[in-house]
Motif scaffolding. Structure first.
Motif, PDB file in Angstrom:
ATOM      1  N   ASP A 194      45.475  27.112 -24.165  1.00 16.55           N
ATOM      2  CA  ASP A 194      46.782  26.878 -24.762  1.00 16.55           C
ATOM      3  C   ASP A 194      47.645  28.138 -24.732  1.00 16.55           C
ATOM      4  O   ASP A 194      48.868  28.060 -24.583  1.00 16.55           O
ATOM      5  CB  ASP A 194      46.626  26.377 -26.200  1.00 16.55           C
ATOM      6  CG  ASP A 194      47.860  25.620 -26.671  1.00 16.55           C
ATOM      7  OD1 ASP A 194      48.236  24.639 -26.007  1.00 16.55           O
ATOM      8  OD2 ASP A 194      48.451  26.020 -27.695  1.00 16.55           O
ATOM      9  N   GLY A 221      51.311  28.614 -23.020  1.00 16.16           N
ATOM     10  CA  GLY A 221      52.457  29.263 -23.636  1.00 16.16           C
ATOM     11  C   GLY A 221      53.205  30.137 -22.642  1.00 16.16           C
ATOM     12  O   GLY A 221      54.441  30.165 -22.613  1.00 16.16           O
ATOM     13  N   ASP A 275      57.100  29.518 -21.282  1.00 16.23           N
ATOM     14  CA  ASP A 275      58.109  30.573 -21.276  1.00 16.23           C
ATOM     15  C   ASP A 275      58.659  30.796 -19.866  1.00 16.23           C
ATOM     16  O   ASP A 275      59.875  30.890 -19.661  1.00 16.23           O
ATOM     17  CB  ASP A 275      57.529  31.881 -21.812  1.00 16.23           C
ATOM     18  CG  ASP A 275      57.224  31.813 -23.297  1.00 16.23           C
ATOM     19  OD1 ASP A 275      57.777  30.914 -23.976  1.00 16.23           O
ATOM     20  OD2 ASP A 275      56.439  32.644 -23.781  1.00 16.23           O
ATOM     21  N   THR A 278      55.527  25.574 -32.569  1.00 16.09           N
ATOM     22  CA  THR A 278      54.084  25.518 -32.369  1.00 16.09           C
ATOM     23  C   THR A 278      53.450  26.775 -32.911  1.00 16.09           C
ATOM     24  O   THR A 278      53.353  27.785 -32.237  1.00 16.09           O
ATOM     25  CB  THR A 278      53.754  25.373 -30.876  1.00 16.09           C
ATOM     26  OG1 THR A 278      54.326  26.484 -30.195  1.00 16.09           O
ATOM     27  CG2 THR A 278      54.318  24.098 -30.299  1.00 16.09           C
ATOM     28  N   GLN A 325      55.800  29.754 -33.008  1.00 16.24           N
ATOM     29  CA  GLN A 325      56.393  30.185 -31.750  1.00 16.24           C
ATOM     30  C   GLN A 325      57.261  29.074 -31.196  1.00 16.24           C
ATOM     31  O   GLN A 325      56.857  27.919 -31.126  1.00 16.24           O
ATOM     32  CB  GLN A 325      55.304  30.535 -30.736  1.00 16.24           C
ATOM     33  CG  GLN A 325      55.861  31.103 -29.441  1.00 16.24           C
ATOM     34  CD  GLN A 325      54.747  31.601 -28.563  1.00 16.24           C
ATOM     35  OE1 GLN A 325      53.592  31.525 -28.920  1.00 16.24           O
ATOM     36  NE2 GLN A 325      55.095  32.124 -27.402  1.00 16.24           N
ATOM     37  N   VAL A 380      58.908  26.883 -28.486  1.00 16.77           N
ATOM     38  CA  VAL A 380      58.637  26.518 -27.100  1.00 16.77           C
ATOM     39  C   VAL A 380      59.568  25.391 -26.698  1.00 16.77           C
ATOM     40  O   VAL A 380      59.667  24.384 -27.395  1.00 16.77           O
ATOM     41  CB  VAL A 380      57.167  26.049 -26.929  1.00 16.77           C
ATOM     42  CG1 VAL A 380      56.933  25.610 -25.502  1.00 16.77           C
ATOM     43  CG2 VAL A 380      56.219  27.155 -27.312  1.00 16.77           C
ATOM     44  N   HIS A 424      51.168  24.272 -27.100  1.00 16.34           N
ATOM     45  CA  HIS A 424      51.866  24.748 -25.904  1.00 16.34           C
ATOM     46  C   HIS A 424      51.603  23.813 -24.720  1.00 16.34           C
ATOM     47  O   HIS A 424      52.491  23.574 -23.899  1.00 16.34           O
ATOM     48  CB  HIS A 424      51.424  26.168 -25.553  1.00 16.34           C
ATOM     49  CG  HIS A 424      51.885  27.195 -26.532  1.00 16.34           C
ATOM     50  ND1 HIS A 424      51.028  27.829 -27.401  1.00 16.34           N
ATOM     51  CD2 HIS A 424      53.116  27.683 -26.808  1.00 16.34           C
ATOM     52  CE1 HIS A 424      51.710  28.676 -28.145  1.00 16.34           C
ATOM     53  NE2 HIS A 424      52.979  28.609 -27.810  1.00 16.34           N
TER      54      HIS A 424
END
Length: 290
Positions: free
Chosen positions: A80, A84, A88, A117, A120, A122, A179
């Motif tokens: 995961d 991420g 990004d 998440t 963070q 996303v 993610h």
């Protein structure tokens, strides 16, 4: 454990971190995962163990079990974390209209809605799949969905080459971290706008075909890189060594099509091969010739 959902156990992504405690070395899941990824990058999954991670962190192995209960949870967190990076990278590529996005000079937004998440942000894609209420996408939207899918696929390749163990875990047990779901939503929402995708069945088949290509292509490229490292023979050296043999076989006339592929076909580097094949696959499964 009593949870808001009754007595069912919480997934690792929902489970709270252990309470901070007085200890010489503070720990967190993020810190554990970062060390695990570094060790896997250096030594592969076979060289990864709770004991090695604990040694790198300067703690006893039993402390890590407060944060992850087994190796499977650790791998889930590692995968995961890589997704991420993919989220990004693919979002940034699509938004800036870079070379990989193939936007034709048009600025493309990768997503309008964010998923929170674990603290963070996303980007997950602006439109839901909306299988039952599909409308015809305009030319700008068609450019947008294609740019997004290409950006996600290329960001996935970059991540797999940076973390070769990641390719080993693709196509196995489902990955369902936040993610991972964000990247899946971004891709599915984009593909739902493809011209040949009319309902949820079309979308499932399209996603399946694209994922099959990605898994096969990434595993093949990673395997070739590993083989070159372990044998000291790269692809050009391998081809040169077998050249005389193939010449003798082709002169028999029994393999005319393979001979054309070898002699007349383009011999591209790995990145260009991936990009061209990705475009071909995308054209075929979406019914949208480039």
């Amino acid at each position: 454990m009593d949870t808001p959902y009754g007595s069912e156990p919480l997934a690792i992504w929902e489970r709270p971190e252990p309470q901070p405690r007085a200890a010489p070395v503070p720990l967190s899941r993020a810190k554990i995962v970062a060390v695990a990824i570094r060790l896997a990058d250096e030594q592969g999954l076979d060289g990864l163990s709770i004991r090695k991670i604990a040694k790198e962190l300067g703690v006893g192995p039993m402390r890590l079990y407060d944060y992850v209960t087994n190796r499977a949870e650790l791998l889930d967190l590692m995968v995961d974390a890589v997704y991420g990076q993919i989220a990004d990278a693919s979002g940034q590529t699509a938004q800036t209209g870079g070379r990989a996005a193939e936007t034709g000079g048009q600025r493309v937004e990768a997503g309008g809605r964010a998923a929170e998440t674990g603290g963070q942000r996303v980007e997950t894609g602006g439109r839901a799949a909306g299988a039952g209420r599909r409308r015809v996408a305009g030319a700008g939207e068609q450019a947008e969905w294609r740019a997004t899918v290409l950006a996600v696929a290329r960001a996935t390749r970059v991540a797999a080459l940076e973390h070769e163990w990641f390719a080993d875990l693709l196509g196995g047990r489902p990955h369902l971290g936040p993610h991972t779901l964000a990247v899946g939503e971004l891709n599915a929402a984009a593909l739902s706008q493809a011209p040949a995708v009319h309902d949820i069945d079309d979308l499932q088949r399209t996603i399946g075909a694209l994922n099959s290509f990605l898994i096969g292509a990434l595993r093949r490229e990673v395997t070739e890189r590993r083989t070159a490292r372990t044998t000291g023979t790269d692809v050009p050296a391998f081809q040169a060594g077998l050249g005389p043999y193939l010449t003798r076989m082709f002169t028999t006339g029994r393999y005319p099509t393979i001979a054309r592929l070898v002699v007349d076909g383009s011999h591209l580097d790995a990145e260009e091969t991936f990009n061209r094949t990705l475009t071909t696959v995308l054209d075929g499964i979406t019914g949208a010739p480039a």
